[in-house]
Write a protein that holds these residues in place. Structure first.
Motif, PDB file in Angstrom:
ATOM      1  N   GLN A  32       0.812  -1.207   0.000  1.00 30.48           N
ATOM      2  CA  GLN A  32       0.000   0.000   0.000  1.00 30.48           C
ATOM      3  C   GLN A  32       0.853   1.267   0.000  1.00 30.48           C
ATOM      4  N   SER A  33       1.944   1.273   0.753  1.00 29.85           N
ATOM      5  CA  SER A  33       2.768   2.489   0.807  1.00 29.85           C
ATOM      6  C   SER A  33       3.369   2.802  -0.564  1.00 29.85           C
ATOM      7  N   THR A  34       3.743   1.770  -1.306  1.00 30.70           N
ATOM      8  CA  THR A  34       4.270   1.980  -2.664  1.00 30.70           C
ATOM      9  C   THR A  34       3.191   2.585  -3.551  1.00 30.70           C
ATOM     10  N   TYR A  35       1.979   2.020  -3.485  1.00 28.04           N
ATOM     11  CA  TYR A  35       0.890   2.544  -4.304  1.00 28.04           C
ATOM     12  C   TYR A  35       0.574   3.990  -3.920  1.00 28.04           C
ATOM     13  N   THR A  36       0.513   4.252  -2.616  1.00 24.78           N
ATOM     14  CA  THR A  36       0.187   5.596  -2.146  1.00 24.78           C
ATOM     15  C   THR A  36       1.221   6.612  -2.630  1.00 24.78           C
ATOM     16  N   ARG A  37       2.499   6.239  -2.605  1.00 28.51           N
ATOM     17  CA  ARG A  37       3.539   7.145  -3.116  1.00 28.51           C
ATOM     18  C   ARG A  37       3.328   7.415  -4.607  1.00 28.51           C
ATOM     19  N   LYS A  38       2.906   6.410  -5.344  1.00 31.88           N
ATOM     20  CA  LYS A  38       2.653   6.594  -6.771  1.00 31.88           C
ATOM     21  C   LYS A  38       1.444   7.510  -6.991  1.00 31.88           C
ATOM     22  N   GLU A  39       0.377   7.261  -6.241  1.00 33.59           N
ATOM     23  CA  GLU A  39      -0.826   8.069  -6.415  1.00 33.59           C
ATOM     24  C   GLU A  39      -0.614   9.504  -5.931  1.00 33.59           C
ATOM     25  N   ASN A  40       0.315   9.703  -4.997  1.00 27.54           N
ATOM     26  CA  ASN A  40       0.640  11.056  -4.532  1.00 27.54           C
ATOM     27  C   ASN A  40       1.636  11.766  -5.437  1.00 27.54           C
ATOM     28  N   GLY A  41       2.201  11.030  -6.411  1.00 29.14           N
ATOM     29  CA  GLY A  41       3.139  11.633  -7.336  1.00 29.14           C
ATOM     30  C   GLY A  41       4.583  11.616  -6.861  1.00 29.14           C
ATOM     31  N   ASP A  42       4.828  10.963  -5.728  1.00 23.90           N
ATOM     32  CA  ASP A  42       6.196  10.883  -5.210  1.00 23.90           C
ATOM     33  C   ASP A  42       7.042   9.888  -5.996  1.00 23.90           C
ATOM     34  N   THR A  43       6.412   8.867  -6.550  1.00 20.08           N
ATOM     35  CA  THR A  43       7.060   7.836  -7.356  1.00 20.08           C
ATOM     36  C   THR A  43       6.248   7.693  -8.638  1.00 20.08           C
ATOM     37  N   ASP A  44       6.923   7.425  -9.745  1.00 21.88           N
ATOM     38  CA  ASP A  44       6.237   7.322 -11.034  1.00 21.88           C
ATOM     39  C   ASP A  44       5.623   5.948 -11.253  1.00 21.88           C
ATOM     40  N   PHE A  45       4.490   5.928 -11.945  1.00 28.37           N
ATOM     41  CA  PHE A  45       3.906   4.694 -12.437  1.00 28.37           C
ATOM     42  C   PHE A  45       4.652   4.319 -13.715  1.00 28.37           C
ATOM     43  N   SER A  46       4.969   3.056 -13.891  1.00 32.50           N
ATOM     44  CA  SER A  46       5.501   2.600 -15.177  1.00 32.50           C
ATOM     45  C   SER A  46       4.313   2.381 -16.112  1.00 32.50           C
ATOM     46  N   LEU A  47       4.588   2.234 -17.383  1.00 34.37           N
ATOM     47  CA  LEU A  47       3.517   1.947 -18.340  1.00 34.37           C
ATOM     48  C   LEU A  47       2.851   0.627 -17.999  1.00 34.37           C
ATOM     49  N   THR A  48       3.640  -0.352 -17.612  1.00 34.97           N
ATOM     50  CA  THR A  48       3.090  -1.653 -17.223  1.00 34.97           C
ATOM     51  C   THR A  48       2.149  -1.501 -16.032  1.00 34.97           C
ATOM     52  N   GLU A  49       2.539  -0.688 -15.070  1.00 36.28           N
ATOM     53  CA  GLU A  49       1.684  -0.467 -13.899  1.00 36.28           C
ATOM     54  C   GLU A  49       0.398   0.257 -14.281  1.00 36.28           C
ATOM     55  N   LEU A  50       0.486   1.206 -15.206  1.00 31.90           N
ATOM     56  CA  LEU A  50      -0.728   1.899 -15.647  1.00 31.90           C
ATOM     57  C   LEU A  50      -1.693   0.938 -16.333  1.00 31.90           C
ATOM     58  N   ILE A  51      -1.149   0.024 -17.116  1.00 34.19           N
ATOM     59  CA  ILE A  51      -1.996  -0.962 -17.789  1.00 34.19           C
ATOM     60  C   ILE A  51      -2.660  -1.868 -16.749  1.00 34.19           C
ATOM     61  N   LYS A  52      -1.887  -2.328 -15.781  1.00 34.24           N
ATOM     62  CA  LYS A  52      -2.426  -3.169 -14.709  1.00 34.24           C
ATOM     63  C   LYS A  52      -3.482  -2.394 -13.919  1.00 34.24           C
ATOM     64  N   LEU A  53      -3.206  -1.141 -13.621  1.00 32.60           N
ATOM     65  CA  LEU A  53      -4.153  -0.305 -12.889  1.00 32.60           C
ATOM     66  C   LEU A  53      -5.446  -0.135 -13.677  1.00 32.60           C
ATOM     67  N   GLY A  54      -5.331   0.037 -14.983  1.00 37.45           N
ATOM     68  CA  GLY A  54      -6.524   0.118 -15.828  1.00 37.45           C
ATOM     69  C   GLY A  54      -7.359  -1.142 -15.730  1.00 37.45           C
ATOM     70  N   ASP A  55      -6.680  -2.296 -15.700  1.00 31.74           N
ATOM     71  CA  ASP A  55      -7.398  -3.565 -15.542  1.00 31.74           C
ATOM     72  C   ASP A  55      -8.111  -3.622 -14.204  1.00 31.74           C
ATOM     73  N   VAL A  56      -7.416  -3.226 -13.148  1.00 30.63           N
ATOM     74  CA  VAL A  56      -8.007  -3.268 -11.799  1.00 30.63           C
ATOM     75  C   VAL A  56      -9.206  -2.331 -11.700  1.00 30.63           C
ATOM     76  N   LEU A  57      -9.061  -1.138 -12.273  1.00 30.07           N
ATOM     77  CA  LEU A  57     -10.148  -0.153 -12.210  1.00 30.07           C
ATOM     78  C   LEU A  57     -11.202  -0.354 -13.300  1.00 30.07           C
ATOM     79  N   GLU A  58     -10.935  -1.315 -14.193  1.00 27.02           N
ATOM     80  CA  GLU A  58     -11.837  -1.633 -15.300  1.00 27.02           C
ATOM     81  C   GLU A  58     -12.105  -0.432 -16.198  1.00 27.02           C
TER      82      GLU A  58
END
Length: 125
Positions: A32-58
């Motif tokens: 969760q802390s890794t995700y929260t840092r990404k959603e807060n803009g402290d750490t970047d999402f990779s393209l792979t993570e964005l694709i996975k996130l799209g799947d999770v959020l449908e």
């Protein structure tokens, strides 16, 4: 500017679906802390993570961007190398599509392998 828009859209979509950061992190296979840092803009999402996130959020990854491709490419080309959302080289719209297609092919192959593993596990039961 694109990074902030993407992060804002991700958070808005997640909240509109009443999903917690903890749930999203679990579904993505990160803590969760890794995700929260990404959603807060402290750490970047990779393209792979964005694709996975799209799947999770449908939703389509394009919903995170909420801009047409040409605007994205123009902004992408104008950013400096320091602090970019995704490391890049200057690309044309055609090249941008090619990069996206190649990344999607990798994702499809990954999903195919995962599907085979799941199928094998089910057969063994």
């Amino acid at each position: 500017m694109i990074k902030e828009k993407i992060i804002s859209n991700i958070k808005t979509i997640r909240e509109s679906k009443n999903l917690t950061a903890e749930y999203i992190a679990q579904q993505m296979g990160i803590n969760q802390s890794t995700y929260t840092r990404k959603e807060n803009g402290d750490t970047d999402f990779s393209l792979t993570e964005l694709i996975k996130l799209g799947d999770v959020l449908e939703v389509s990854v394009s919903k995170f961007i909420d801009m047409d491709l040409q605007k994205v490419i123009n902004q992408y080309n104008n950013e400096t190398a320091n602090g970019n959302f995704i490391e890049h080289q200057t690309v044309s719209p055609d090249e941008g599509y090619k990069v996206a297609i190649e990344e999607l092919k990798k994702q499809i192959e990954h999903m195919r392998v995962q599907n085979e593993k799941l199928t094998d596990a089910l057969i063994k039961k």
